[in-house]
Design a protein around this motif. Structure first.
Motif, PDB file in Angstrom:
ATOM      1  N   ASP A 108      -7.593 -28.967 -12.125  1.00  0.00           N
ATOM      2  CA  ASP A 108      -8.268 -28.063 -11.189  1.00  0.00           C
ATOM      3  C   ASP A 108      -8.345 -26.642 -11.770  1.00  0.00           C
ATOM      4  O   ASP A 108      -9.384 -25.975 -11.690  1.00  0.00           O
ATOM      5  CB  ASP A 108      -7.538 -28.027  -9.848  1.00  0.00           C
ATOM      6  N   GLU A 109      -7.234 -26.194 -12.347  1.00  0.00           N
ATOM      7  CA  GLU A 109      -7.208 -24.871 -12.982  1.00  0.00           C
ATOM      8  C   GLU A 109      -8.176 -24.807 -14.148  1.00  0.00           C
ATOM      9  O   GLU A 109      -8.875 -23.807 -14.337  1.00  0.00           O
ATOM     10  CB  GLU A 109      -5.793 -24.546 -13.484  1.00  0.00           C
ATOM     11  N   ILE A 166     -10.964 -26.589 -14.698  1.00  0.00           N
ATOM     12  CA  ILE A 166     -12.355 -26.545 -14.246  1.00  0.00           C
ATOM     13  C   ILE A 166     -12.700 -25.149 -13.719  1.00  0.00           C
ATOM     14  O   ILE A 166     -13.777 -24.603 -13.997  1.00  0.00           O
ATOM     15  CB  ILE A 166     -12.613 -27.610 -13.158  1.00  0.00           C
ATOM     16  N   THR A 167     -11.790 -24.549 -12.961  1.00  0.00           N
ATOM     17  CA  THR A 167     -12.014 -23.195 -12.439  1.00  0.00           C
ATOM     18  C   THR A 167     -12.206 -22.206 -13.580  1.00  0.00           C
ATOM     19  O   THR A 167     -13.113 -21.366 -13.554  1.00  0.00           O
ATOM     20  CB  THR A 167     -10.831 -22.752 -11.555  1.00  0.00           C
ATOM     21  N   GLU A 168     -11.356 -22.319 -14.604  1.00  0.00           N
ATOM     22  CA  GLU A 168     -11.418 -21.389 -15.735  1.00  0.00           C
ATOM     23  C   GLU A 168     -12.692 -21.592 -16.558  1.00  0.00           C
ATOM     24  O   GLU A 168     -13.314 -20.619 -17.008  1.00  0.00           O
ATOM     25  CB  GLU A 168     -10.186 -21.573 -16.624  1.00  0.00           C
ATOM     26  N   ASN A 218     -15.526 -22.770 -15.382  1.00  0.00           N
ATOM     27  CA  ASN A 218     -16.611 -22.230 -14.548  1.00  0.00           C
ATOM     28  C   ASN A 218     -16.698 -20.712 -14.676  1.00  0.00           C
ATOM     29  O   ASN A 218     -17.798 -20.140 -14.758  1.00  0.00           O
ATOM     30  CB  ASN A 218     -16.403 -22.612 -13.087  1.00  0.00           C
ATOM     31  N   GLU A 219     -15.540 -20.063 -14.702  1.00  0.00           N
ATOM     32  CA  GLU A 219     -15.514 -18.609 -14.860  1.00  0.00           C
ATOM     33  C   GLU A 219     -16.024 -18.211 -16.247  1.00  0.00           C
ATOM     34  O   GLU A 219     -16.758 -17.217 -16.386  1.00  0.00           O
ATOM     35  CB  GLU A 219     -14.087 -18.076 -14.654  1.00  0.00           C
ATOM     36  N   ARG A 277     -19.762 -18.469 -16.171  1.00  0.00           N
ATOM     37  CA  ARG A 277     -20.323 -17.362 -15.372  1.00  0.00           C
ATOM     38  C   ARG A 277     -20.298 -16.063 -16.174  1.00  0.00           C
ATOM     39  O   ARG A 277     -21.279 -15.304 -16.171  1.00  0.00           O
ATOM     40  CB  ARG A 277     -19.529 -17.207 -14.070  1.00  0.00           C
ATOM     41  N   ASN A 317     -11.102 -15.721 -20.547  1.00  0.00           N
ATOM     42  CA  ASN A 317     -11.196 -17.104 -20.055  1.00  0.00           C
ATOM     43  C   ASN A 317     -10.912 -18.095 -21.169  1.00  0.00           C
ATOM     44  O   ASN A 317     -10.225 -19.103 -20.956  1.00  0.00           O
ATOM     45  CB  ASN A 317     -12.590 -17.384 -19.486  1.00  0.00           C
ATOM     46  N   TYR A 345     -20.251 -29.303 -20.760  1.00  0.00           N
ATOM     47  CA  TYR A 345     -19.725 -29.203 -19.407  1.00  0.00           C
ATOM     48  C   TYR A 345     -19.901 -30.536 -18.680  1.00  0.00           C
ATOM     49  O   TYR A 345     -18.999 -30.982 -17.953  1.00  0.00           O
ATOM     50  CB  TYR A 345     -20.423 -28.085 -18.645  1.00  0.00           C
TER      51      TYR A 345
END
Length: 218
Positions: free
Chosen positions: A44-45, A47-49, A51-52, A55, A114, A192
Motif C-alpha cells: 500500500d505504501e 503504490i502511494t509513493e 503515485n506521488e 504526479r 519519492n 505502472y
C-alpha cells in the motif's frame, strides 16, 4: 501383552504430542498472517509513493517538452553554426540552457525524494521474500529511471561550455534528444500497469493461500 501396556501414559503422551503439533500449526499460521499483513501494508505504501512520484514527474516532463519545442523553433535560426551536429540544440543550450536546467533540477526534487522512498520500500518488502518480486522491482526501477533520465537531460542543458565538436559531447546531445516527454510517459504508464498487475496478483494469493505467496525459506 497388550493388556499390560500403560494406556493412560500412552494417551497422555499422545495428547501432549497433539498439543505440540496444534501449537506449532497455530504459531505458523499466526506468523504467516503477520507476514501477510506487513507485506500488504508495505505494498500500500509502495503504490502511494509511486503515485506521488508520477504526479511529481508531470512538471519536469513538461519542462523537457518545452525544451524540445525550443530546439525545434530554432532550427532555421540564422545564427546557427551549421558545422555542428544539431546546431539548434547547441544554440538553445548556450542561450537558455542554464535557466532551463535550473528549472528542471528544481522541479525534479520532489520526485527524487519519492524515488529514494520507493527504493527503501523495495528493500523492506524484499526481506519478506514474496514470490516473483523481481517483476515488482523491475517495474519500479523503470518508473524511477525516468527521474534519472530527466536529470541527465538537465545536466546537458546546464553545460554551455562543452566542446561541441567532440564526438563524446555530440553523443551526449544525441542521448538527450532521445529523452522526450512522450517516451517518459510511455515508459511510466507501461511499467505502472505491470506493477499494478503484480501487486493485484500477489494480493489475491495472500488472501486465498498466504503460504504460497512467499518463498518457502523465508
Amino acid at each position: 501383552m497388550i493388556s499390560k501396556w500403560d494406556w493412560s501414559g500412552i494417551v497422555q503422551a499422545g495428547s501432549g504430542l497433539l498439543t505440540v503439533v496444534v501449537a506449532y500449526c497455530a504459531l505458523s499460521s499466526w506468523k504467516i498472517q503477520q507476514k501477510s499483513a506487513q507485506v500488504n501494508a508495505l505494498f500500500d505504501e509502495l503504490i502511494t509513493e509511486v503515485n506521488e512520484f508520477i504526479r511529481h514527474s508531470v512538471v519536469p516532463a513538461q519542462i523537457v517538452k518545452f525544451s524540445h519545442i525550443r530546439f525545434e523553433s530554432h532550427k532555421d535560426y540564422i545564427e546557427l553554426d551549421k558545422s555542428l551536429p544539431h546546431p539548434e540544440v547547441v544554440y538553445v543550450i548556450n542561450e537558455f540552457g542554464n535557466d532551463l536546467s535550473k528549472q528542471l533540477i528544481a522541479a525534479l526534487e520532489p520526485c527524487g525524494q519519492n524515488s529514494s522512498r520507493i527504493k527503501s520500500l523495495l528493500v523492506r518488502i524484499q526481506l519478506h521474500q514474496p514470490l516473483g518480486f523481481e517483476d515488482c522491482i523491475n517495474s519500479c526501477n523503470y518508473i524511477i529511471w525516468q527521474h534519472d533520465r530527466m536529470q541527465a537531460f538537465a545536466m546537458t542543458l546546464g553545460s554551455p561550455h562543452m566542446n561541441w565538436e567532440n564526438p563524446m559531447v555530440a553523443r551526449s546531445v544525441e542521448n538527450s534528444l532521445a529523452i522526450t516527454a512522450e517516451n517518459i510517459e510511455e515508459h511510466t504508464n507501461e511499467n505502472y500497469a505491470k506493477l499494478l498487475k503484480y501487486i493485484t496478483k500477489t494480493y489475491g494469493i495472500i488472501y486465498k493461500k498466504p503460504k504460497k505467496a512467499f518463498k518457502s525459506d523465508s
